[in-house]
Each structure stands twice: as structure tokens, then as C-alpha cells.
Design a protein around this motif. Structure first.
Motif, PDB file in Angstrom:
ATOM      1  N   ARG A  64       0.829  -1.203   0.000  1.00  0.00           N
ATOM      2  CA  ARG A  64       0.000   0.000   0.000  1.00  0.00           C
ATOM      3  C   ARG A  64       0.869   1.261   0.000  1.00  0.00           C
ATOM      4  N   ARG A  65       1.931   1.269   0.829  1.00  0.00           N
ATOM      5  CA  ARG A  65       2.828   2.429   0.857  1.00  0.00           C
ATOM      6  C   ARG A  65       3.478   2.632  -0.510  1.00  0.00           C
ATOM      7  N   GLY A  66       3.892   1.550  -1.150  1.00  0.00           N
ATOM      8  CA  GLY A  66       4.485   1.655  -2.476  1.00  0.00           C
ATOM      9  C   GLY A  66       3.512   2.186  -3.503  1.00  0.00           C
ATOM     10  N   LEU A  67       2.270   1.724  -3.447  1.00  0.00           N
ATOM     11  CA  LEU A  67       1.244   2.212  -4.373  1.00  0.00           C
ATOM     12  C   LEU A  67       0.935   3.683  -4.125  1.00  0.00           C
ATOM     13  N   GLU A  68       0.877   4.077  -2.863  1.00  0.00           N
ATOM     14  CA  GLU A  68       0.616   5.481  -2.532  1.00  0.00           C
ATOM     15  C   GLU A  68       1.736   6.377  -3.038  1.00  0.00           C
ATOM     16  N   TRP A  73      19.074  10.939   9.498  1.00  0.00           N
ATOM     17  CA  TRP A  73      19.365  10.350   8.185  1.00  0.00           C
ATOM     18  C   TRP A  73      18.242   9.441   7.688  1.00  0.00           C
ATOM     19  N   ARG A  74      17.541   8.759   8.575  1.00  0.00           N
ATOM     20  CA  ARG A  74      16.455   7.871   8.124  1.00  0.00           C
ATOM     21  C   ARG A  74      15.315   8.686   7.494  1.00  0.00           C
ATOM     22  N   GLN A  75      15.015   9.812   8.100  1.00  0.00           N
ATOM     23  CA  GLN A  75      13.990  10.700   7.537  1.00  0.00           C
ATOM     24  C   GLN A  75      14.438  11.215   6.169  1.00  0.00           C
ATOM     25  N   LEU A  76      15.698  11.585   6.045  1.00  0.00           N
ATOM     26  CA  LEU A  76      16.217  12.084   4.765  1.00  0.00           C
ATOM     27  C   LEU A  76      16.183  10.989   3.700  1.00  0.00           C
ATOM     28  N   ARG A  77      16.481   9.767   4.109  1.00  0.00           N
ATOM     29  CA  ARG A  77      16.411   8.648   3.153  1.00  0.00           C
ATOM     30  C   ARG A  77      14.976   8.492   2.629  1.00  0.00           C
ATOM     31  N   GLN A  78      14.012   8.650   3.509  1.00  0.00           N
ATOM     32  CA  GLN A  78      12.610   8.570   3.082  1.00  0.00           C
ATOM     33  C   GLN A  78      12.259   9.729   2.145  1.00  0.00           C
ATOM     34  N   GLU A  79      12.756  10.916   2.442  1.00  0.00           N
ATOM     35  CA  GLU A  79      12.495  12.076   1.587  1.00  0.00           C
ATOM     36  C   GLU A  79      13.099  11.905   0.204  1.00  0.00           C
ATOM     37  N   LEU A  80      14.168  11.137   0.103  1.00  0.00           N
ATOM     38  CA  LEU A  80      14.842  10.925  -1.178  1.00  0.00           C
ATOM     39  C   LEU A  80      14.078   9.958  -2.082  1.00  0.00           C
ATOM     40  N   LYS A  81      13.285   9.074  -1.500  1.00  0.00           N
ATOM     41  CA  LYS A  81      12.609   8.034  -2.288  1.00  0.00           C
ATOM     42  C   LYS A  81      11.741   8.573  -3.428  1.00  0.00           C
TER      43      LYS A  81
END
Length: 187
Positions: free
Chosen positions: A61-65, A172-180
Motif C-alpha cells: 500500500r505504501r508503495g502504491l501510494e 538520516w532515516r527521515q532524509l532517506r525517506q524524503e529521497l525516495k
């Protein structure tokens, strides 16, 4: 041969494509068109694939969103010299974090890459950053530059690597998510 299957998920029916292949494990992926695909070994009952799709529904679901979300606003493309200058600024901003740990200032190379934002050639003393990074916000460039610098200390993504990342850049984990969402730049 692909078979379209449907399972009842927590939010209603989930449709996916099942393929039997010469594989050892069940493989689940979300393709670029947003289709769910599962590959299973020849002797595996399809009910195992159904269970996998149901169990992994939150991830799917997260990937589809993400695929349905509007693409992030991109910074303009730059000439190669300007690109190198921007990426060097990122490296210069984060290098002081690793210098006290004994990391020598690396040579910086840039190139367009299809599947990664950067890589570290620790034995040769250089890092390569993806030219597409200049279209991302500076904080994300800095995260990637630091990630590659930390590889001079820990060559893999083991616990030591993550411990240093946590110490030097706690967010860094938040930044990694922002990069996706910028991953489309890699294609």
C-alpha cells in the motif's frame, strides 16, 4: 505463464499476478506500472503467495501510494561544471563530520547512474555522486555525500555503519525517506 489472482485483504480485494518460475523463494514486487507481481517455485502452492500478499499489504500500500503521489518539485538541470560545483559543496558541508574519525578528503567524481545515488571506492580514495542529485534539495545531497563518506569507515551496511550515521546525522532515516520520491530521476 502469469495468472491473475485475487485475495481478500484488510481493506478489500487485492489483485496480483502470479508466475511460477525456477526460483528458490517467493518473490514479491511492485512493478513500475503499479502491478503487484509474485514469483513462486514450481512446487509451491498458490495459497502461500496469497498469504504473502496479504501479509505484505502495508508495504504494498505504501508503495502504491508513493506511485500515486505527485512527483516532487525538481530543481533545474545544471551544466556538468555547475553540477560538480554543487555536489562538491555538499561534500564540503559534511566532510568535517568524518574528518575527526580519520577519513581523508576523497576525490569526487560525478556521473549519471541508473540505480544508485552514489558509491564509495574506499580502496581508491574516491566517491562518485549521481549527477541527478543536483535536482534534489541540498539536505538530500548532503545525506548521500555523508553516506558515501561513512563507507570509508564501514565498507558495508552493517551495524557499525548505521551507528556512525546515527551519531553524525541523527535524522538520516527521515532524509532517506524524503529521497525516495526522487527515484524517478534514476531512470
Amino acid at each position: 505463464m502469469e495468472q491473475l489472482r485475487q485475495v481478500e485483504g484488510p481493506e478489500g480485494p487485492i489483485r496480483y499476478w502470479l508466475t511460477r518460475k525456477r526460483v528458490k523463494n517467493l518473490n514479491l514486487r511492485l512493478d513500475s506500472g503499479g502491478e503487484i507481481r509474485v514469483s513462486i517455485p514450481w512446487n509451491c502452492p498458490p495459497e502461500q503467495a496469497d498469504r504473502l500478499v496479504r501479509d505484505k499489504w502495508p508495504w504494498l500500500r505504501r508503495g502504491l501510494e508513493r506511485r500515486q503521489a505527485p512527483p516532487p518539485e525538481l530543481l533545474p538541470e545544471l551544466s556538468r561544471p555547475d553540477c560538480l560545483a554543487q555536489l562538491r559543496q555538499s561534500l564540503d558541508r559534511v566532510y568535517p563530520l568524518t574528518q575527526p574519525l580519520g577519513v581523508a578528503y576523497p576525490q569526487l567524481k560525478i556521473r549519471a547512474m541508473r540505480s544508485q545515488w552514489g558509491n564509495c571506492h574506499w580502496m581508491q580514495g574516491y566517491i562518485t555522486l549521481n549527477t541527478a542529485l543536483v535536482r534534489c534539495p541540498p539536505r538530500l545531497r548532503d545525506y548521500v555525500a555523508l553516506h558515501e563518506l561513512v563507507h570509508f569507515l564501514h565498507h558495508d551496511h552493517g551495524p557499525g555503519f548505521y551507528a556512525v550515521m546515527d551519531a553524525l546525522m541523527p535524522q538520516w532515516r527521515q532524509l532517506r525517506q524524503e529521497l525516495k520520491p526522487y527515484a524517478a530521476l534514476l531512470r
